[in-house]
Design a protein around this motif. Structure first.
Motif, PDB file in Angstrom:
ATOM      1  N   HIS A  80       0.848  -1.194   0.000  1.00 25.49           N
ATOM      2  CA  HIS A  80       0.000   0.000   0.000  1.00 25.49           C
ATOM      3  C   HIS A  80       0.881   1.241   0.000  1.00 25.49           C
ATOM      4  O   HIS A  80       1.882   1.287   0.705  1.00 25.49           O
ATOM      5  N   SER A  81       0.491   2.243  -0.789  1.00 27.32           N
ATOM      6  CA  SER A  81       1.319   3.442  -0.830  1.00 27.32           C
ATOM      7  C   SER A  81       0.646   4.612  -0.118  1.00 27.32           C
ATOM      8  O   SER A  81       1.283   5.592   0.213  1.00 27.32           O
ATOM      9  N   GLY A  82      -0.630   4.490   0.136  1.00 29.79           N
ATOM     10  CA  GLY A  82      -1.337   5.582   0.791  1.00 29.79           C
ATOM     11  C   GLY A  82      -2.149   5.102   1.983  1.00 29.79           C
ATOM     12  O   GLY A  82      -2.651   3.979   1.984  1.00 29.79           O
ATOM     13  N   PHE A  83      -2.246   5.956   3.001  1.00 27.10           N
ATOM     14  CA  PHE A  83      -2.945   5.582   4.229  1.00 27.10           C
ATOM     15  C   PHE A  83      -3.796   6.737   4.745  1.00 27.10           C
ATOM     16  O   PHE A  83      -3.405   7.895   4.638  1.00 27.10           O
ATOM     17  N   VAL A  84      -4.948   6.392   5.312  1.00 28.70           N
ATOM     18  CA  VAL A  84      -5.712   7.364   6.087  1.00 28.70           C
ATOM     19  C   VAL A  84      -5.723   6.860   7.521  1.00 28.70           C
ATOM     20  O   VAL A  84      -6.204   5.761   7.791  1.00 28.70           O
ATOM     21  N   LEU A  85      -5.162   7.642   8.407  1.00 30.70           N
ATOM     22  CA  LEU A  85      -5.113   7.250   9.812  1.00 30.70           C
ATOM     23  C   LEU A  85      -6.273   7.912  10.539  1.00 30.70           C
ATOM     24  O   LEU A  85      -6.371   9.135  10.585  1.00 30.70           O
ATOM     25  N   ASP A  86      -7.122   7.065  11.105  1.00 32.09           N
ATOM     26  CA  ASP A  86      -8.366   7.564  11.698  1.00 32.09           C
ATOM     27  C   ASP A  86      -8.337   7.238  13.193  1.00 32.09           C
ATOM     28  O   ASP A  86      -8.316   6.080  13.576  1.00 32.09           O
ATOM     29  N   GLY A  87      -8.283   8.277  14.013  1.00 28.15           N
ATOM     30  CA  GLY A  87      -8.238   8.067  15.461  1.00 28.15           C
ATOM     31  C   GLY A  87      -6.825   7.993  16.021  1.00 28.15           C
ATOM     32  O   GLY A  87      -6.636   7.694  17.184  1.00 28.15           O
ATOM     33  N   PHE A  88      -5.855   8.265  15.213  1.00 27.28           N
ATOM     34  CA  PHE A  88      -4.465   8.282  15.649  1.00 27.28           C
ATOM     35  C   PHE A  88      -3.712   9.314  14.839  1.00 27.28           C
ATOM     36  O   PHE A  88      -3.906   9.362  13.639  1.00 27.28           O
ATOM     37  N   PRO A  89      -2.849  10.126  15.384  1.00 28.54           N
ATOM     38  CA  PRO A  89      -2.542  10.235  16.811  1.00 28.54           C
ATOM     39  C   PRO A  89      -3.603  11.025  17.573  1.00 28.54           C
ATOM     40  O   PRO A  89      -4.368  11.774  16.986  1.00 28.54           O
ATOM     41  N   ARG A  90      -3.614  10.829  18.873  1.00 29.74           N
ATOM     42  CA  ARG A  90      -4.576  11.526  19.703  1.00 29.74           C
ATOM     43  C   ARG A  90      -3.875  12.452  20.696  1.00 29.74           C
ATOM     44  O   ARG A  90      -4.517  13.266  21.353  1.00 29.74           O
ATOM     45  N   THR A  91      -2.565  12.266  20.827  1.00 30.27           N
ATOM     46  CA  THR A  91      -1.793  13.102  21.753  1.00 30.27           C
ATOM     47  C   THR A  91      -0.499  13.502  21.048  1.00 30.27           C
ATOM     48  O   THR A  91      -0.131  12.903  20.035  1.00 30.27           O
ATOM     49  N   VAL A  92       0.190  14.501  21.588  1.00 28.79           N
ATOM     50  CA  VAL A  92       1.450  14.942  20.987  1.00 28.79           C
ATOM     51  C   VAL A  92       2.503  13.819  21.007  1.00 28.79           C
ATOM     52  O   VAL A  92       3.152  13.586  19.980  1.00 28.79           O
ATOM     53  N   PRO A  93       2.678  13.094  22.119  1.00 26.71           N
ATOM     54  CA  PRO A  93       3.638  11.970  22.069  1.00 26.71           C
ATOM     55  C   PRO A  93       3.307  10.962  20.958  1.00 26.71           C
ATOM     56  O   PRO A  93       4.204  10.435  20.304  1.00 26.71           O
TER      57      PRO A  93
END
Ligand SMILES: [Zn+2]
Length: 223
Positions: A80-93
Motif C-alpha cells: 500500500h502506498s497511501g494511508f488514512v489514519l483515523d483516530g491516531f494520533p490523539r496526543t502529541v507523544p
C-alpha cells in the motif's frame, strides 16, 4: 500519501476515512478497529489494551503506538502506498511517535485534517441516538435522521429502544470538553509543521467527500 484525520466522536471522520480510502485507493487504519481486533485475537498487546477498554479508560500511548506502527509496517509491506489514519494520533507523544515511524519507513505525512463541527451539533447527534435493547439485535437509530417506524420500538425485532449512558447530554458535553482540552496541543503541533488543514465537517456527507478529494488532489504533487 499519508493523511491523519482528527476530530471528536460523531464528527463523521470515520465515515469520510472509509469513503476517501475507497475513492483514492488508500488503506484506512482505524485505532478503534485495530485495538478491538487485537483484543479479539488475544495478542499480548490486545490483552493489555483490554483492561483499559473494559473500564472505559483511554488506552496508554505506548500500546496504541505499538499497534499502529505494526499496522503501518504491514500495510507498507503489502504494497500500500497511501494511508488514512483515523483516530491516531490523539496526543502529541503519539504524533511524535508517528513522525518517527514514518521517518523510518522513508515517508512523510501529507496533511492532518481537522474535522470541525460545532459542539452543539455533536451533542445533538449523540443525544438523538437510540439502540435496540435486545442484545442479539442492537440495531441503531437516530431520532432526527433515522427514526424507527414506531416510536420507541425496534423496526427489526420489536424490542424497546434505549439511550446509552454515553449518549446522555451531560456525558457527551463532558467528553467533548475533555476531547478539546486534550487535542488542542495536537492541533498546534500540526499547525507549526504547516500540516494542519481545517475542514468544515458540519455539511452533507457528499460535500465533505468532494472537498476532501479536491484537497488530496492538490496534495499529490508534493508527496
Ligand atoms: Zn432490535
Amino acid at each position: 500519501m499519508i493523511l491523519v484525520f482528527l476530530g471528536p466522536p460523531a464528527s463523521g471522520k470515520g465515515t469520510q476515512a472509509r469513503l476517501l480510502a475507497l475513492e483514492r485507493d488508500l488503506l484506512q487504519i482505524s485505532t478503534g478497529d485495530l485495538l478491538r481486533d487485537a483484543v479479539k485475537r488475544e495478542t499480548p498487546i490486545g490483552a493489555k489494551a483490554k483492561t483499559f477498554m473494559e473500564t472505559g479508560q483511554l488506552v496508554p500511548d505506548e500500546i496504541v503506538i505499538g499497534v499502529f506502527a505494526d499496522a503501518l509496517a504491514v500495510g507498507v509491506r503489502e504494497g500500500h502506498s497511501g494511508f488514512v489514519l483515523d483516530g491516531f494520533p490523539r496526543t502529541v507523544p503519539q504524533a511524535e511517535a508517528l513522525d518517527a515511524t514514518l521517518a523510518k519507513l522513508g515517508r512523510v505525512l501529507a496533511a492532518a485534517v481537522d474535522f470541525r463541527v460545532p459542539r452543539e451539533v455533536l451533542v445533538r447527534r449523540a443525544v438523538g441516538r437510540r439502540v435496540c435493547s435486545n442484545g442479539a439485535c442492537q440495531a441503531t437509530y437516530h431520532l432526527d435522521t433515522n427514526p424507527p417506524r414506531m416510536e420507541g420500538r425496534c423496526d427489526v425485532c420489536g424490542h424497546e429502544l434505549a439511550q446509552r449512558e454515553d449518549d446522555l447530554p451531560q456525558t457527551v458535553e463532558k467528553r467533548l470538553v475533555e476531547y478539546e482540552r486534550k487535542t488542542a496541543p495536537l492541533l498546534t503541533y500540526y499547525e507549526k509543521k504547516k500540516k494542519l488543514q481545517k475542514l468544515d465537517a458540519d455539511r452533507p456527507i457528499d460535500d465533505i467527500t468532494t472537498d476532501l478529494v479536491e484537497r488530496v488532489e492538490r496534495l499529490v504533487p508534493t508527496r
